[in-house]
Design an enzyme around this catalytic site. Structure first.
Site, PDB file in Angstrom:
ATOM      1  CG  PHE A 134      29.556  19.089   3.509  1.00 37.08           C
ATOM      2  CD1 PHE A 134      29.290  18.656   4.800  1.00 37.08           C
ATOM      3  CD2 PHE A 134      29.791  18.147   2.530  1.00 37.08           C
ATOM      4  CE1 PHE A 134      29.248  17.303   5.102  1.00 37.08           C
ATOM      5  CE2 PHE A 134      29.754  16.785   2.820  1.00 37.08           C
ATOM      6  CZ  PHE A 134      29.488  16.363   4.111  1.00 37.08           C
ATOM      7  CG  ASP A 211      25.210  22.199  -0.471  1.00 40.00           C
ATOM      8  OD1 ASP A 211      24.110  21.716  -0.136  1.00 40.00           O
ATOM      9  OD2 ASP A 211      26.278  21.576  -0.357  1.00 40.00           O
ATOM     10  CE1 TYR A 236      22.558  12.491   2.562  1.00 38.46           C
ATOM     11  CE2 TYR A 236      22.496  11.803   0.257  1.00 38.46           C
ATOM     12  CZ  TYR A 236      23.143  12.439   1.301  1.00 38.46           C
ATOM     13  OH  TYR A 236      24.363  13.021   1.082  1.00 38.46           O
ATOM     14  CE  LYS A 237      22.312  16.483   4.259  1.00 37.77           C
ATOM     15  NZ  LYS A 237      23.141  15.547   5.034  1.00 37.77           N
ATOM     16  NE  ARG A 385      24.882  17.668  12.215  1.00 39.05           N
ATOM     17  CZ  ARG A 385      25.109  17.441  10.920  1.00 39.05           C
ATOM     18  NH1 ARG A 385      25.413  18.441  10.124  1.00 39.05           N
ATOM     19  NH2 ARG A 385      25.081  16.219  10.434  1.00 39.05           N
TER      20      ARG A 385
END
Length: 415
Positions: A134, A211, A236-237, A385
Site C-alpha cells: 500500500f 500491516d 474502519y474496515k 475490487r
C-alpha cells in the site's frame, strides 16, 4: 438466464444455511437494496452504535465529564487493544494499543525498530519492503530511511501472488534492520505465509512489521504463535469503527522496553500527570502512545468486537471463504465470457476477504455501478475490487451485485 436463476437459488440456499446470517441485521443499511462491495475499505455502521453513542454523550461525557478520564478513558486504549488482540490477532494481553492513525503508528514503529537495529549493529541500515505494498507503507519506509540515514531495499513481488519465501530470502541479509509487508494485499487479496516470512526475517537477524489492515476481523491472525515482532492495522474496515477510527499497534512484549518511539507526547510518559521537565517513557505499551486518545473514535468498533467475540474468527473466515468462492464462480460463469480475469489467488488458502476482477473497462464500469447503488471500488491496473464483509454481507447481496457487474460491463462494451 438459466445461470442467473441458478445462482440466485444457490444464494438463497447459502443464506439459509449461513450460521452468521443473523449478524447482518446488526448493521444499519443492510435492509436496503444498495449492494455494498466496499466493506474492506469502510465497513457498514453497526446498529448498536446508535444507542452506544447516545449513551456515551448522556453518561460519561455529559454526566461524568472530566472524571471519566480517571474512571474509564485512560485505560480504554489498552483494554480495547487487548480485546482486538484476543479476538482477532492471536495476541496475549499487554501487547496491543489503540490510538493514532495507521500512518502515524507505522512511522512510530518503523523508526523505533530501525533505530534499535542500528544501535545494536551499525551495519543494519536497510529496510526491506515491496513495491506492491500500500502506498502509505512505502512512503513511510522511504521517509524513515531518508530521515535516519538508511536505505530501502525492494523485494520482488508478483502483483497477484505477493512476496514469497524465496524472494524474501534473496533480499534480506546482514544489513537488514526491518522488513515491512502486508499480510493481505490491498490490491489482489493475496495472503502471505506470515509465519514463514517471519522466520526469514529472524534468520537474517532482522525484525518484521506486518500491516494487518486487510486482515483484522476477516482472517485468523496468530501474531504470538508466528513470533511476529510488530504489527499495525486500521479499524474502519472489517472492525466497522467508522471513518477515521483509530488504528492499533502491536509490539511483542520482548521488544517493548528496548524500543523508543519518536513522537514523545505526554500520554507516553511514565507519569502522565507529573508535568515534569523531562520525558521518561512509560513501561509497556503506554510508551507507544503520544497524544490524548481519540475516545469517540473507539466507540463504534466495540459493537463489532462484541460480534467477533460471540461467533469467533474461525466462523468469520469460513463465511469469508464461502463468499469469495461464490464470487469467483459467478465471475467464471458470467464475466469471463466478456474477457474478465481473476486478479486474486484462485486457491482460497492464499486469498483474503476480497476478490479483484480485471478488465480494461473496469474503471468506467465502477463509476456506472456507483450510479446504480452498487458500490465496489477500483484499483489500478484495471481492477474492480469486490470487498465482502462476512458479518454484514449476504450471499443474495453478492449475487445481485455480480449480476449488476455483468450487465454494466456488457453495456459498457456495447457502447
Amino acid at each position: 438466464m438459466r445461470a442467473l436463476r441458478d445462482f440466485a437459488a444457490e444464494a438463497e440456499a447459502l443464506d439459509a444455511a449461513d450460521p452468521l446470517r443473523e449478524c447482518r441485521a446488526g448493521f444499519v443499511g443492510s435492509e436496503a437494496s444498495l449492494v455494498y462491495f466496499d466493506g474492506n475499505s469502510l465497513g457498514r455502521p453497526p446498529a448498536a452504535v446508535l444507542d452506544r453513542l447516545g449513551a456515551f454523550v448522556r453518561g460519561p461525557w455529559a454526566d461524568r465529564l472530566i472524571r471519566s478520564w480517571d474512571e474509564e478513558w485512560m485505560a480504554l486504549p489498552f483494554e480495547l487493544g487487548d480485546r482486538i488482540g484476543a479476538a482477532a490477532l492471536g495476541a496475549a494481553a499487554g501487547q496491543t494499543v489503540v490510538g493514532d492513525s495507521t500512518t502515524v503508528l507505522l512511522y512510530k514503529l518503523v523508526r523505533a525498530a530501525f533505530d534499535a537495529a542500528v544501535t545494536s549493529d551499525p551495519r543494519r541500515l536497510e529496510i526491506v519492503a515491496d513495491r506492491d505494498n500500500f502506498p502509505t507503507d512505502r512512503y513511510v519506509v522511504e521517509g524513515v530511511a531518508a530521515e535516519r540515514g538508511g536505505r530501502v531495499r525492494w523485494a520482488d513481488a508478483n502483483a497477484s501472488a505477493g512476496v514469497d519465501e524465496a524472494a524474501l530470502r534473496s533480499t534480506v541479509g546482514p544489513e537488514t534492520a526491518l522488513i515491512v509487508l502486508s499480510h493481505v494485499s490491498y490490491r489482489s487479496a493475496y495472503m502471505s505465509d506470515a509465519a514463514a516470512l517471519t522466520r526469514v526475517a529472524h534468520d537474517a537477524g532482522a525484525m518484521i512489521l506486518w500491516d494487518l489492515c486487510h486482515s483484522v476481523g476477516a482472517v485468523p491472525v496468530a501474531l504470538d504463535r508466528w513470533g511476529v515482532d510488530l504489527a499495525v492495522g486500521c479499524t474502519y474496515k472489517y472492525l466497522n469503527g467508522g471513518p477515521g477510527s483509530p488504528a492499533f499497534a502491536y509490539v511483542a512484549a520482548r521488544h517493548q522496553e528496548r524500543l523508543t518511539q519518536p513522537i514523545q507526547g505526554w500520554m507516553g510518559n511514565a507519569d502522565v500527570f507529573a508535568m515534569g521537565p523531562d520525558y521518561r517513557p512509560a513501561p509497556g505499551m503506554r510508551r507507544f502512545l503520544s497524544g490524548t486518545p481519540p475516545v469517540l473514535g473507539m466507540l463504534a468498533m466495540q459493537a463489532t468486537l462484541d460480534m467477533i467475540e460471540a461467533v469467533g474468527i474461525d466462523a468469520i473466515r469460513s463465511k469469508s471463504v464461502a463468499l469469495t468462492e461464490f464470487a469467483v464462480r459467478i465471475s467464471d460463469a458470467l464475466l469471463s465470457p466478456h474477457g474478465v480475469s481473476l486478479a486474486s489467488p484462485r486457491d482460497p488458502a492464499w486469498r483474503g476477504g476480497h476478490v479483484t476482477l480485471s478488465h480494461p473497462a473496469m474503471r468506467a464500469v465502477t463509476a456506472r455501478l456507483w450510479e446504480r447503488d452498487v458500490i465496489p471500488d477500483y484499483r489500478d491496473p484495471d481492477g474492480l475490487r469486490i470487498g465482502l464483509s462476512p458479518l454484514s454481507t449476504s450471499f443474495a447481496e453478492l449475487e445481485r451485485g455480480m449480476r449488476a457487474v455483468e450487465a454494466t460491463l456488457a453495456a459498457e462494451l456495447a457502447r
